[in-house]
Motif scaffolding. Structure first.
Motif, PDB file in Angstrom:
ATOM      1  N   ASP A  63      -6.396  78.052  43.680  1.00  0.00           N
ATOM      2  CA  ASP A  63      -5.799  78.945  43.764  1.00  0.00           C
ATOM      3  C   ASP A  63      -6.280  79.368  42.420  1.00  0.00           C
ATOM      4  OD1 ASP A  63      -4.547  79.490  40.708  1.00  0.00           O
ATOM      5  OD2 ASP A  63      -2.576  79.411  41.497  1.00  0.00           O
ATOM      6  N   ASN A  94       7.057  75.938  40.205  1.00  0.00           N
ATOM      7  CA  ASN A  94       7.241  76.349  41.546  1.00  0.00           C
ATOM      8  C   ASN A  94       7.841  77.108  42.694  1.00  0.00           C
ATOM      9  OD1 ASN A  94       7.050  75.731  44.599  1.00  0.00           O
ATOM     10  ND2 ASN A  94       8.288  73.957  43.977  1.00  0.00           N
ATOM     11  N   ARG A 108       0.497  71.939  46.369  1.00  0.00           N
ATOM     12  CA  ARG A 108      -0.815  72.787  45.819  1.00  0.00           C
ATOM     13  C   ARG A 108      -1.797  72.432  46.591  1.00  0.00           C
ATOM     14  NH1 ARG A 108      -0.170  75.387  39.535  1.00  0.00           N
ATOM     15  NH2 ARG A 108      -2.145  76.406  40.633  1.00  0.00           N
ATOM     16  N   HIS A 258      -1.329  80.548  48.872  1.00  0.00           N
ATOM     17  CA  HIS A 258      -0.780  79.202  47.786  1.00  0.00           C
ATOM     18  C   HIS A 258       0.894  79.910  47.246  1.00  0.00           C
ATOM     19  CE1 HIS A 258      -4.839  77.264  46.848  1.00  0.00           C
ATOM     20  NE2 HIS A 258      -5.268  78.868  46.806  1.00  0.00           N
ATOM     21  N   SER A 260       3.573  78.387  46.639  1.00  0.00           N
ATOM     22  CA  SER A 260       4.320  77.901  45.641  1.00  0.00           C
ATOM     23  C   SER A 260       3.959  78.804  44.075  1.00  0.00           C
ATOM     24  CB  SER A 260       3.870  76.109  45.507  1.00  0.00           C
ATOM     25  OG  SER A 260       2.720  76.506  45.393  1.00  0.00           O
ATOM     26  N   GLN A 261       3.025  79.666  43.817  1.00  0.00           N
ATOM     27  CA  GLN A 261       2.345  80.048  42.866  1.00  0.00           C
ATOM     28  C   GLN A 261       2.721  81.934  43.373  1.00  0.00           C
ATOM     29  OE1 GLN A 261       1.486  78.011  40.450  1.00  0.00           O
ATOM     30  NE2 GLN A 261       1.826  77.426  41.610  1.00  0.00           N
TER      31      GLN A 261
END
Length: 850
Positions: A63, A94, A108, A258, A260-261
């Protein structure tokens, strides 16, 4: 975010034949999360044929890439662009699950791969495997600390290698080396700036030359800039009619991968505001003539075949290569002119393929100097790969490799189908289908693997019988797919070749995959007589019915009942559980212990488990690890009948560890917080960043404060300002410090001073001592307050070495009849890692009362 053009076909995930010197990230799981279709995908494949320029963007974590700029370069201009990322993001948070560490790194990395597909970039990772030296060890304030932990020579060698493999004309680190920037980001800037010259020096890592790489001088290096001081403007707000979006929107489409972010934003078409309409870059170094304000990154650099022809014309004695390059320029123009008629594009692409081969022959036969030859050959081989991809798209070829199953075990046999479908109007001839397997495996076609022709809407396929050796290596999530296929066909007297990978992960898994519950627990040395219940869940990955004997290996002097349990499976994929009771020896010392599960079936023994990691946007993959229960033994006092309401943000699993300690923990749902009887809980705990992810909290905040005021113990873990946090959410204002990077403690070994050692927080029910601050992991605290009400007691002071210490890390105050505590200590990392002091203090924190 944006609307797409109407489209007519759906493409399988296919990686074009590897380009010489180019390293695509080969990831074992290639489930597509996004796909363009029809004419948009065709344009994406042919636009790169118009330029021979290349660029590289470097970053530290998944990211970090400059997504909008990448979209402009690749999708808008067709520039051969790479994104080189250092680590896997294992140390991050997460936002979609509870996976942390290596499991999060896998998520990721997969997200990064899918994001790179959207922007059509070549992805390279400096971290090469699980527990690699280039690990995301958590937030850092220093590039020196980062390079020391990664190993300066390790990370630098790999970056130099990537530059020499991919030979970018332009290189752009994503971040500046500034004090306000993450140490990992600063470290990548430092080594990228250093590599600008060193990659061209044959004395730097000369072993690369022995492996066929050559030194490479990047021509320009740009750093991120602002609208007041820049060399180049990238017009990311420009709207692209073919893609139906601006490059900013295309970049954000990539960033939405992205998940999870929590990345990705929705933007309207057109210029939103100046800093979003354009990205700015400052020229930092160049080996070619440059000027203060440039039209684009490639001013002074060969951009087209015509530019290459002009560069070599004076040294090309017989002018054959020069003439050939100009023919390729005409070919590329014809391909673009043929768009969007698929059949016409196929013809022009294949004619260009033939001409590329002619120029390759001419370059090899020429008397051009070695460096010029190497440069031309590399760029022409890149074009070969791009032309193969363009041919596939224009001919509407859908090539697939489809295993009977993606979950395999060593020693078994299986079947794999390789197929090619012709969805276009151009008849294809001389089709060849091949399957590539690892060394020691066998793959035998059960029928014909070559075919004379495929016409419109026809499919040809070959089934391969595959035998896997008994010593086959277990699945590694960052390795290339263990299976791939070669698909070749001919059109207009020219051959096109594709490298095809399975749509989903193909994995060699443990025959009996085991997981232990719990996977980590505390052995209270004050209660060693209490047994530890251990449940072993076993999944059968062997083909068909089977049986296995499950046992536990325990530390010396410990006992386990029963000694062994036999498990019978009727079929593959079946899951069963068995229960054991483990008792420690009567004299257990403080320390770490381990219990390992063992599955035996004949001469097959397994001590491993496969954690399945699966989300819609990344597909399914696995993390194989020991089937182990980790135990930390230490003294721990827990009050009886303690009842806790836990408000999870989804980012941690602290509640499950509290249950193991004997605490009655209830996960509070929205209706509980809004309408339930909160007075039944001794303590209510809000997980990290809960106000951002539990929408019912802010409207119900007064209920929570009233709960504390009436005698409850309300504990709030850290938040960021953007988590909808406002100082008045606390009973006495708490303001979070900004910029955030300056208000955290990253040294897990930093000195901690207890400012109020006599406070109940440090004395009930556990006596907290200096040793309880030892052996913490990754960080101490995050996003510390900068201001708070005088009503709070400051419990500790702590800071990174050489920096001012924070005193707002751990704040508590009486509120009415109850207590309010705000803590930025990173409990969510420490408790799952069984750090004794963190557990003892957390128990104290939830046990407080007036």
């Amino acid at each position: 975010m944006r609307k797409r053009k109407s489209v007519s076909k759906w493409f399988a995930t296919i990686t074009s034949v590897a380009m010489a010197g180019s390293l695509l990230l080969s990831f074992a799981a290639t489930q597509p999360a996004h796909a363009d279709r029809g004419i948009a995908d065709l344009w994406k494949s042919i636009k790169p044929l118009t330029t021979i320029a290349s660029a590289m963007n470097t970053g530290a974590h998944p990211d970090d890439e400059h997504s909008a700029t990448l979209a402009y370069l690749t999708l808008g201009k067709g520039v051969n662009t790479s994104s080189i990322i250092a680590n896997r993001g294992e140390g991050g948070q997460n936002e979609i699950g509870s996976e942390l560490g290596n499991a999060l790194g896998i998520i990721r990395s997969r997200e990064l791969q899918e994001a790179s597909k959207v922007t059509n970039v070549t992805l390279g990772m400096l971290s090469e495997g699980i527990n690699d030296a280039i690990f995301d060890f958590g937030f850092s304030k220093s590039p020196d600390e980062t390079l020391e932990k990664w190993g300066d020579s390790v990370v630098y060698e790999r970056l130099i290698r990537k530059i020499r493999e991919l030979r970018p004309d332009v290189i752009i680190p994503s971040f500046l080396n500034e004090n306000s920037t993450h140490g990992h980001h600063r470290a990548i800037n430092v080594i990228t700036v250093r590599a600008f010259k060193d990659a061209a020096n044959p004395d730097i890592y000369p072993e690369h030359l022995k492996k066929g790489l050559q030194p490479w001088q990047v021509k320009k290096m740009y750093l991120p800039a602002n609208s007041k001081d820049y060399s180049v403007i990238v017009p990311i707000g420009d709207y692209d009619e073919i893609y139906g979006a601006s490059y900013l929107q295309l970049g954000e489409e990539s960033r939405f991968m992205h998940k999870s972010q929590g990345m990705g934003k929705n933007y309207d078409e057109g210029p939103v505001k100046p800093d979003l309409f354009s990205n700015y870059y400052k020229l930092e170094a160049a080996t070619v003539k440059s000027k203060d304000k440039e039209d684009n990154f490639f001013d002074g650099i060969a951009y087209s075949f015509e530019d290459l022809a002009k560069e070599i014309e004076s040294v090309d004695k017989d002018k054959k290569v020069t003439k050939g390059l100009r023919v390729l320029q005409q070919d590329a123009d014809k391909v673009i002119a043929a768009y969007p008629t698929f059949a016409k594009v196929v013809r022009e692409v294949h004619e260009m393929k033939a001409d590329v081969q002619n120029v390759l022959n001419d370059v090899n036969a020429s008397d051009l100097n070695k460096a010029t030859k190497e440069d031309l050959l590399y760029r022409l081989h890149v074009k070969e790969g791009q032309l193969n991809k363009a041919s596939m798209e224009a001919a509407s070829v859908v090539a697939k490799v489809t295993p009977a199953t993606g979950e395999l075990v060593a020693g078994q046999t299986t079947k794999v189908v390789v197929s090619a479908f012709n969805g276009g109007s151009v008849e294809l001839t001389k089709i060849r289908l091949g399957l590539n397997v690892p060394e020691g495996w066998t793959a035998t076609p059960a029928g014909a693997d070559s075919f004379d022709r495929i016409s419109y809407n026809q499919t040809v396929s070959t089934t391969f019988d595959v035998t896997i050796p008994k010593n086959a290596a277990e699945f590694k999530p960052y390795d290339a797919s263990i299976l791939n296929a070669d698909v070749a066909y001919q059109a207009f007297d020219t051959v096109s070749k594709l490298k095809v990978t399975p749509q989903n992960a193909v994995a060699i898994l443990p025959p009996y995959s085991m997981s232990l519950s719990p996977s980590a627990t505390v052995l209270n040395t004050l209660k060693t007589e209490e047994p530890i219940p251990v449940k072993v869940t076993v999944r059968n990955y062997t083909p068909g019915a089977s049986k296995t004997a499950i046992s536990l290996n325990v530390p010396e002097g410990w006992t386990v009942e029963p000694a062994v349990e036999e498990v019978n499976f009727a079929s593959k994929g079946e899951t069963k559980s068995v229960a054991f009771s483990v008792k420690a020896s009567s004299h257990v010392e403080t320390g770490k212990y381990s219990i390992m599960a063992v599955a035996k079936s004949g001469d097959v023994e397994s001590t491993r488990g496969a954690q399945v990691i699966e989300y819609p946007h990344i597909g399914k993959t696995y993390l194989i690890q020991p089937a182990e229960l980790k135990i930390e033994a230490f003294d721990l006092a827990v009050p009886q009948n303690l009842k806790v309401g836990y408000v999870s943000s989804g980012f941690d699993n602290i509640d499950q560890y509290l249950r193991q300690l004997g605490v009655d923990v209830v996960k509070l749902e929205a209706k509980d917080i809004q309408f339930g009887d909160l007075s039944q809980y001794n303590t209510i705990v809000l997980g990290i960043r809960a106000y951002a992810f539990r929408p019912e909290l802010i409207p119900s905040n007064q209920r929570l404060l009233d709960y504390a005021k009436n005698g409850g113990n309300l504990v709030v873990q850290y938040h960021k300002p953007e988590d909808k946090w406002k100082p008045e959410l606390a009973p006495y204002p708490i303001k979070i410090g900004e910029p955030l990077i300056q208000w955290r403690v990253t040294d897990e070994s930093s000195k901690v001073t207890m400012l109020a050692p006599d406070h109940s927080m440090f004395n009930y029910p556990n006596k907290i001592e200096a040793a309880d601050w030892n052996n913490w992991i990754q960080d101490r605290s995050a996003y510390n307050p900068s201001e708070w009400g005088k009503e709070y007691t400051e419990l500790i002071s702590n800071g990174d070495p050489g920096e001012k210490e924070f005193t707002g890390t751990f704040l508590t105050a009486p509120y009415g009849k109850g207590i309010y505590t705000y803590s930025t200590l990173v409990w969510y990392r420490e408790i799952p890692s069984l750090v004794p002091g963190s557990i003892r203090m957390f128990v104290n924190m939830i046990s407080q009362k007036q």
